[in-house]
Every structure is written in structure tokens, then in C-alpha cells.
Design a protein around this motif. Structure first.
Motif, PDB file in Angstrom:
ATOM      1  N   VAL A  42       0.809  -1.227   0.000  1.00  0.00           N
ATOM      2  CA  VAL A  42       0.000   0.000   0.000  1.00  0.00           C
ATOM      3  C   VAL A  42       0.839   1.272   0.000  1.00  0.00           C
ATOM      4  O   VAL A  42       0.300   2.375   0.067  1.00  0.00           O
ATOM      5  N   GLY A  43       2.160   1.127  -0.074  1.00  0.00           N
ATOM      6  CA  GLY A  43       3.026   2.286  -0.247  1.00  0.00           C
ATOM      7  C   GLY A  43       3.390   3.039   1.014  1.00  0.00           C
ATOM      8  O   GLY A  43       3.555   4.271   0.978  1.00  0.00           O
ATOM      9  N   VAL A  44       3.559   2.315   2.128  1.00  0.00           N
ATOM     10  CA  VAL A  44       4.023   2.958   3.359  1.00  0.00           C
ATOM     11  C   VAL A  44       5.143   2.136   3.983  1.00  0.00           C
ATOM     12  O   VAL A  44       5.207   0.921   3.799  1.00  0.00           O
ATOM     13  N   ASP A  45       6.013   2.830   4.695  1.00  0.00           N
ATOM     14  CA  ASP A  45       6.985   2.141   5.526  1.00  0.00           C
ATOM     15  C   ASP A  45       6.309   1.771   6.835  1.00  0.00           C
ATOM     16  O   ASP A  45       5.303   2.378   7.217  1.00  0.00           O
ATOM     17  N   VAL A  46       6.861   0.810   7.544  1.00  0.00           N
ATOM     18  CA  VAL A  46       6.318   0.391   8.828  1.00  0.00           C
ATOM     19  C   VAL A  46       7.426   0.477   9.870  1.00  0.00           C
ATOM     20  O   VAL A  46       8.518  -0.053   9.672  1.00  0.00           O
ATOM     21  N   ASP A  47       7.122   1.175  10.949  1.00  0.00           N
ATOM     22  CA  ASP A  47       8.003   1.257  12.109  1.00  0.00           C
ATOM     23  C   ASP A  47       7.347   0.416  13.197  1.00  0.00           C
ATOM     24  O   ASP A  47       6.174   0.624  13.512  1.00  0.00           O
ATOM     25  N   PHE A  48       8.061  -0.529  13.754  1.00  0.00           N
ATOM     26  CA  PHE A  48       7.488  -1.551  14.628  1.00  0.00           C
ATOM     27  C   PHE A  48       8.129  -1.465  16.006  1.00  0.00           C
ATOM     28  O   PHE A  48       9.349  -1.405  16.121  1.00  0.00           O
ATOM     29  N   LEU A  49       7.305  -1.451  17.066  1.00  0.00           N
ATOM     30  CA  LEU A  49       7.817  -1.439  18.432  1.00  0.00           C
ATOM     31  C   LEU A  49       6.919  -2.273  19.325  1.00  0.00           C
ATOM     32  O   LEU A  49       5.694  -2.120  19.297  1.00  0.00           O
ATOM     33  N   GLN A  50       7.529  -3.129  20.134  1.00  0.00           N
ATOM     34  CA  GLN A  50       6.825  -3.857  21.193  1.00  0.00           C
ATOM     35  C   GLN A  50       7.503  -3.512  22.496  1.00  0.00           C
ATOM     36  O   GLN A  50       8.734  -3.510  22.594  1.00  0.00           O
ATOM     37  N   SER A  51       6.694  -3.197  23.505  1.00  0.00           N
ATOM     38  CA  SER A  51       7.244  -2.972  24.833  1.00  0.00           C
ATOM     39  C   SER A  51       6.234  -3.417  25.884  1.00  0.00           C
ATOM     40  O   SER A  51       5.032  -3.209  25.726  1.00  0.00           O
ATOM     41  N   SER A  52       6.762  -3.974  26.951  1.00  0.00           N
ATOM     42  CA  SER A  52       5.932  -4.320  28.096  1.00  0.00           C
ATOM     43  C   SER A  52       5.935  -3.199  29.128  1.00  0.00           C
ATOM     44  O   SER A  52       5.413  -3.359  30.222  1.00  0.00           O
ATOM     45  N   HIS A  53       6.517  -2.052  28.760  1.00  0.00           N
ATOM     46  CA  HIS A  53       6.633  -0.910  29.656  1.00  0.00           C
ATOM     47  C   HIS A  53       5.755   0.236  29.160  1.00  0.00           C
ATOM     48  O   HIS A  53       5.977   0.768  28.076  1.00  0.00           O
ATOM     49  N   GLU A  54       4.785   0.598  29.959  1.00  0.00           N
ATOM     50  CA  GLU A  54       3.823   1.620  29.584  1.00  0.00           C
ATOM     51  C   GLU A  54       4.508   2.930  29.204  1.00  0.00           C
ATOM     52  O   GLU A  54       4.140   3.572  28.219  1.00  0.00           O
ATOM     53  N   GLY A  55       5.499   3.342  29.969  1.00  0.00           N
ATOM     54  CA  GLY A  55       6.193   4.601  29.698  1.00  0.00           C
ATOM     55  C   GLY A  55       6.900   4.613  28.355  1.00  0.00           C
ATOM     56  O   GLY A  55       6.944   5.653  27.679  1.00  0.00           O
ATOM     57  N   VAL A  56       7.465   3.490  27.956  1.00  0.00           N
ATOM     58  CA  VAL A  56       8.126   3.396  26.640  1.00  0.00           C
ATOM     59  C   VAL A  56       7.097   3.629  25.531  1.00  0.00           C
ATOM     60  O   VAL A  56       7.349   4.363  24.570  1.00  0.00           O
ATOM     61  N   LEU A  57       5.921   3.031  25.680  1.00  0.00           N
ATOM     62  CA  LEU A  57       4.861   3.214  24.679  1.00  0.00           C
ATOM     63  C   LEU A  57       4.383   4.664  24.660  1.00  0.00           C
ATOM     64  O   LEU A  57       4.179   5.244  23.581  1.00  0.00           O
ATOM     65  N   ILE A  58       4.212   5.261  25.821  1.00  0.00           N
ATOM     66  CA  ILE A  58       3.776   6.658  25.893  1.00  0.00           C
ATOM     67  C   ILE A  58       4.813   7.566  25.247  1.00  0.00           C
ATOM     68  O   ILE A  58       4.463   8.449  24.445  1.00  0.00           O
ATOM     69  N   ASP A  59       6.085   7.364  25.552  1.00  0.00           N
ATOM     70  CA  ASP A  59       7.137   8.184  24.943  1.00  0.00           C
ATOM     71  C   ASP A  59       7.134   8.053  23.427  1.00  0.00           C
ATOM     72  O   ASP A  59       7.318   9.040  22.701  1.00  0.00           O
ATOM     73  N   ARG A  60       6.907   6.842  22.919  1.00  0.00           N
ATOM     74  CA  ARG A  60       6.888   6.644  21.459  1.00  0.00           C
ATOM     75  C   ARG A  60       5.666   7.322  20.839  1.00  0.00           C
ATOM     76  O   ARG A  60       5.759   7.896  19.742  1.00  0.00           O
ATOM     77  N   ILE A  61       4.531   7.282  21.528  1.00  0.00           N
ATOM     78  CA  ILE A  61       3.337   7.978  21.030  1.00  0.00           C
ATOM     79  C   ILE A  61       3.593   9.483  20.988  1.00  0.00           C
ATOM     80  O   ILE A  61       3.242  10.155  20.008  1.00  0.00           O
ATOM     81  N   HIS A  62       4.208  10.027  22.027  1.00  0.00           N
ATOM     82  CA  HIS A  62       4.524  11.456  22.034  1.00  0.00           C
ATOM     83  C   HIS A  62       5.422  11.825  20.855  1.00  0.00           C
ATOM     84  O   HIS A  62       5.171  12.819  20.154  1.00  0.00           O
TER      85      HIS A  62
END
Length: 152
Positions: A42-62
């Protein structure tokens, strides 16, 4: 080429071995390969992240919020795992950055235990894909691309 961020929360690193009756036999590596293949189609790159740490996910969303404002990030596909049922902080992070997030759950949370039948992330998401197994990731990516710029 724009990017779609694929986020995965706690225990999703155990896909393929954790409760296969609910989550199937595909691994998170299989999911990442599927997402990259669909992204290519579909013409997009994909950046992939898995974390079991809520703060890591929040920082990546920010960080993703700034990427979205710059035009380099289309949106995110997010399987928050158990955090869906517990995290007001993830909800608030998504609302704060104002970019489209499609929530994904491999199993049908409405056929599971009552505590799994509520998601704090869902009200912040533009859409939800539930119960389609790991194929749900591909439909979420396709939805982000198809509706680019048209989320309200």
C-alpha cells in the motif's frame, strides 16, 4: 514514503506460545513481516515497536505526534494488550498528540473475561479491529492508508 507506526504492548512478544487458543500460533516476528508486506503493497513504511513498559509506549506515542505533524507519519496501529483495560495514561497520550490510531486486538475481547471487555484506548482511537487474529493488523494498516487525511 509515509510511515505507519505499529505498536504492541505487554506480552505480545509471546505471541505464538502464549495461550494459542486465544492468540493463535503466529509469532510477533510473523506479525511484523505481515505488516511490512502490507506496507509495501500500500506504499508505506512500517516502524514496529513492542514494549511491556507503559512509559516506553507513551514516549513513542509522544514522538509520533511530532512525526505526524511533520507529515512523515500517517498514523499508528496499536495493540495495547492488557494496557487497553488499565491505562488511562495511554488514552491521554493518544488524545494529546492528535493523530489517528487504530486499536487492534487479536482475540475478540467481548468473548473473553468481563475485565477484558472494556478498553481505555478505544475512545481515543479512530477505529478498532477486534477478533480477526493477526490479520487484524493488515486491515488496520489498510484502513489508515485508505482514510488518510479523512479522520474526524
Amino acid at each position: 514514503m509515509p510511515t505507519v507506526l505499529v505498536l504492541n504492548g505487554p506480552n505480545l512478544n509471546l505471541l505464538g506460545t502464549r495461550e494459542p487458543v486465544h492468540y493463535g500460533s503466529q509469532t510477533l516476528t510473523d506479525v511484523e513481516e505481515l505488516c511490512r508486506e502490507v506496507g509495501h503493497d500500500v506504499g508505506v513504511d512500517v516502524d514496529f515497536l513492542q514494549s511491556s513498559h507503559e512509559g516506553v509506549l507513551i514516549d513513542r506515542i509522544h514522538a509520533a505526534g511530532a512525526e505526524h505533524r511533520s507529515g512523515s507519519l500517517l498514523g499508528a496501529v496499536f495493540n495495547p494488550g492488557a494496557f487497553a483495560h488499565t491505562s488511562v495514561a495511554l488514552h491521554d497520550a493518544i488524545v494529546a498528540v492528535e493523530f489517528p490510531v487504530v486499536e487492534v486486538h487479536v482475540s475478540n475481547i467481548y468473548q473473553r473475561e468481563p475485565f477484558r471487555q472494556h478498553s481505555y484506548v478505544a475512545p481515543a482511537a479512530v477505529g478498532i479491529v477486534i477478533g480477526l487474529g493477526t490479520a487484524g493488523y493488515q486491515w488496520a494498516i489498510r484502513a489508515l492508508v485508505a482514510k488518510e487525511g479523512h479522520w474526524q
